[in-house]
Design a protein around this motif. Structure first.
Motif, short mmCIF file in Angstrom:
data_model
loop_
_atom_site.label_atom_id
_atom_site.label_comp_id
_atom_site.label_asym_id
_atom_site.label_seq_id
_atom_site.Cartn_x
_atom_site.Cartn_y
_atom_site.Cartn_z
N LYS A 238 0.86 -0.92 0.12
CA LYS A 238 -0.03 -0.09 0.32
C LYS A 238 1.02 1.29 -0.07
CE LYS A 238 -3.76 -2.15 2.73
NZ LYS A 238 -4.45 -2.07 4.06
N LYS A 239 0.29 2.29 -0.50
CA LYS A 239 1.32 3.63 -0.73
C LYS A 239 1.41 4.12 0.65
CE LYS A 239 1.31 8.17 -2.56
NZ LYS A 239 2.01 8.84 -1.59
N GLU A 240 0.80 4.08 1.61
CA GLU A 240 1.31 4.54 3.03
C GLU A 240 2.26 3.65 3.59
OE1 GLU A 240 -2.90 2.60 3.59
OE2 GLU A 240 -1.94 3.74 2.02
N ASP A 241 2.27 2.31 3.38
CA ASP A 241 3.31 1.42 3.82
C ASP A 241 4.53 1.54 3.19
OD1 ASP A 241 1.66 0.57 5.77
OD2 ASP A 241 1.14 -1.26 4.39
N ALA A 242 4.52 1.77 1.85
CA ALA A 242 5.72 2.00 1.15
C ALA A 242 6.27 3.44 1.47
CB ALA A 242 5.30 2.12 -0.50
N ASP A 243 5.47 4.22 1.58
CA ASP A 243 6.12 5.56 1.99
C ASP A 243 6.74 5.58 3.34
OD1 ASP A 243 5.09 7.04 -0.44
OD2 ASP A 243 3.34 7.67 0.64
N GLU A 244 6.35 4.89 4.24
CA GLU A 244 6.86 4.91 5.77
C GLU A 244 8.14 4.19 5.51
OE1 GLU A 244 5.54 3.47 10.10
OE2 GLU A 244 4.42 3.10 8.46
N ILE A 245 8.21 3.27 4.68
CA ILE A 245 9.38 2.58 4.48
C ILE A 245 10.49 3.21 3.84
CG2 ILE A 245 10.69 0.54 3.43
CD1 ILE A 245 8.32 -0.97 3.82
N GLN A 246 10.26 4.04 2.94
CA GLN A 246 10.93 5.07 2.10
C GLN A 246 11.53 6.03 3.13
OE1 GLN A 246 11.51 4.53 -1.37
NE2 GLN A 246 13.60 5.72 -0.69
N ASP A 247 10.64 6.49 4.14
CA ASP A 247 11.12 7.58 5.03
C ASP A 247 12.24 7.00 5.91
OD1 ASP A 247 9.24 9.43 3.99
OD2 ASP A 247 7.66 9.07 5.59
N VAL A 248 11.97 5.79 6.37
CA VAL A 248 13.02 5.11 7.17
C VAL A 248 14.34 5.05 6.67
CG1 VAL A 248 13.48 2.99 8.57
CG2 VAL A 248 11.32 3.75 8.70
N LEU A 249 14.34 4.58 5.38
CA LEU A 249 15.45 4.58 4.50
C LEU A 249 16.20 5.72 4.59
CD1 LEU A 249 14.19 2.20 1.48
CD2 LEU A 249 15.42 1.44 3.55
N GLU A 250 15.41 6.67 4.28
CA GLU A 250 16.17 8.19 4.29
C GLU A 250 16.68 8.35 5.43
OE1 GLU A 250 16.73 9.53 1.69
OE2 GLU A 250 15.84 8.32 0.63
N GLN A 251 16.09 8.24 6.63
CA GLN A 251 16.44 8.58 7.94
C GLN A 251 17.76 7.90 8.34
OE1 GLN A 251 13.20 8.19 11.08
NE2 GLN A 251 11.71 8.74 9.71
N VAL A 252 17.76 6.50 7.96
CA VAL A 252 19.04 5.71 8.38
C VAL A 252 20.23 6.31 7.50
CG1 VAL A 252 20.10 3.55 8.17
CG2 VAL A 252 17.77 3.80 9.07
N LYS A 253 19.86 6.36 6.10
CA LYS A 253 21.11 6.98 5.35
C LYS A 253 21.45 8.29 5.87
CE LYS A 253 18.79 6.42 1.50
NZ LYS A 253 18.67 6.34 -0.11
N ASP A 254 20.66 9.25 6.24
CA ASP A 254 21.01 10.41 6.66
C ASP A 254 21.77 10.21 8.16
OD1 ASP A 254 19.79 11.80 4.64
OD2 ASP A 254 17.98 12.27 5.71
N GLU A 255 21.31 9.50 8.92
CA GLU A 255 22.09 9.35 10.20
C GLU A 255 23.28 8.80 9.91
OE1 GLU A 255 22.24 10.56 13.82
OE2 GLU A 255 20.27 10.66 12.58
N LEU A 256 23.49 7.67 8.92
CA LEU A 256 24.89 7.20 8.77
C LEU A 256 26.16 7.96 8.09
CD1 LEU A 256 23.85 3.50 7.90
CD2 LEU A 256 24.34 4.61 10.16
N THR A 257 25.65 9.02 7.52
CA THR A 257 26.19 9.98 7.08
C THR A 257 26.94 11.08 7.89
OG1 THR A 257 24.60 11.49 6.22
CG2 THR A 257 25.39 9.92 4.53
N LYS A 258 26.26 11.09 9.13
CA LYS A 258 26.76 11.94 9.87
C LYS A 258 27.88 11.33 10.73
CE LYS A 258 22.18 13.59 10.95
NZ LYS A 258 21.08 13.73 12.16
N ILE A 259 28.87 12.76 11.34
CA ILE A 259 30.07 12.09 12.00
C ILE A 259 30.02 11.54 13.21
CG2 ILE A 259 32.03 13.26 13.09
CD1 ILE A 259 32.10 15.46 11.07
N GLU A 260 28.76 11.85 13.96
CA GLU A 260 28.56 11.16 14.93
C GLU A 260 27.09 10.69 15.21
OE1 GLU A 260 29.77 13.25 18.64
OE2 GLU A 260 31.55 13.46 18.19
#
Length: 304
Positions: A238-260
């Motif tokens: 479902k679109k809402e589930d896909a969007d939620e997963i996509q959001d998590v992917l972005e959150q993790v990628k953003d966090e892992l690119t930080k120095i700390e």
């Protein structure tokens, strides 16, 4: 006194508790004028009211009284936390135009010398400093993780599921209790090696370390492959589930690119991913890559 998680003087904490008293005073007055069942439906889930109504009423009364006693408390039970949180929300919704007592400026300087006058006198912030965390709002996600990977809950998220059993529906409580009984029976069968069992706990910890070491080759390219495998299979959701997963992917990628990177944010992502794995069960490629993604984050957290 209800605990307040700020480094402020006791007089300020008492003043805040007085404002909480006003909230429960209005809540109880409305309950008595209308009905407890009707008003408390804004505070508790229906399944709790239906199966434990007396406990709901008692929690309101106990917290009401707690605001004016002089006992120091380090923490509340999860049931009281839920009651307090939704009572504050209820007040903001129905009585936001009713002024609470001002916390005097001379009481608003914390022990580090920071002026917290505006912060303490904004009722919305009560939802922050009256609680150590909001885990009691994520019981469904917590139990979902417990069912599939209880070691993640304890060793990485540091959540004791026993604190939240009383917030679960009766059938889930029964399921949990049966699982505990099975574990106890299994332990009974190993009574001849009780001392070794203690060692096995340590071994389990060592295994976790070995596991992380064995998989230390996980790198950016492999993570990219996992993420690509997830994104390629989102169309079946479902679109809402896909969007939620996509959001998590972005959150993790953003966090892992930080120095700390912040461990707490990555832990929160694990909570969100767990129920998504269940949703993705009908899509093998997606479920497998979500599991790999969760394992990658767990391994990363273990090294922070």
């Amino acid at each position: 006194m209800i605990p307040i998680y700020l480094d402020i003087v006791k007089e300020a904490k008492s003043a805040i508790n007085k404002n909480i008293w006003y909230m429960f005073e209005l809540l109880e007055t409305c309950c008595e004028d209308l009905s407890y069942e009707e008003i408390l439906s804004d505070i508790f889930p229906k399944y709790i009211i239906d199966t434990n109504f007396e406990k709901c009423v008692r929690a309101v009364k106990v917290l009401h009284n707690m605001t004016v006693d002089n006992y120091d408390r380090d923490a509340l039970t999860s049931f009281y936390e839920l009651t307090l949180y939704h009572t504050i929300l209820w007040w903001i919704d129905v009585a936001d135009d009713v002024p609470l007592d001002e916390i005097p400026r001379n009481l608003c300087i914390d022990k580090q010398g920071i002026n917290m006058y505006d912060y303490l006198n904004n009722v919305d912030n009560y939802l922050d400093f009256m609680f150590q965390d909001w885990d009691f709002l994520s019981v469904e996600e917590i139990y979902s993780i417990y069912r599939t990977k209880p070691q993640v809950l304890e060793n990485f998220l540091h959540i004791d599921i026993e604190r939240y059993i009383e917030l679960m529906p009766i059938d889930i409580q029964e399921e949990y209790n049966k699982q505990i009984e099975r574990q106890l029976r299994a332990m009974d069968k190993r009574n001849m090696t009780v001392n070794i069992s203690g060692g096995q706990i340590n071994i389990a910890k060592d295994n976790a370390t070995i596991y992380a070491t064995q998989n230390s080759g996980l790198g950016g390219s492999e993570l990219d492959t996992i993420i690509q495998g997830i994104e390629d299979n989102l169309s079946g959701l479902k679109k809402e589930d896909a969007d939620e997963i996509q959001d998590v992917l972005e959150q993790v990628k953003d966090e892992l690119t930080k120095i700390e990177p912040k461990k707490s944010r990555l832990q929160n992502c694990i909570k969100i991913i767990a129920p998504m794995i269940t949703i993705a069960n009908g899509i093998p490629g997606l479920a497998a890559n979500l599991q790999k993604f969760q394992d990658f984050i767990i391994q990363y957290i273990s090294k922070l």
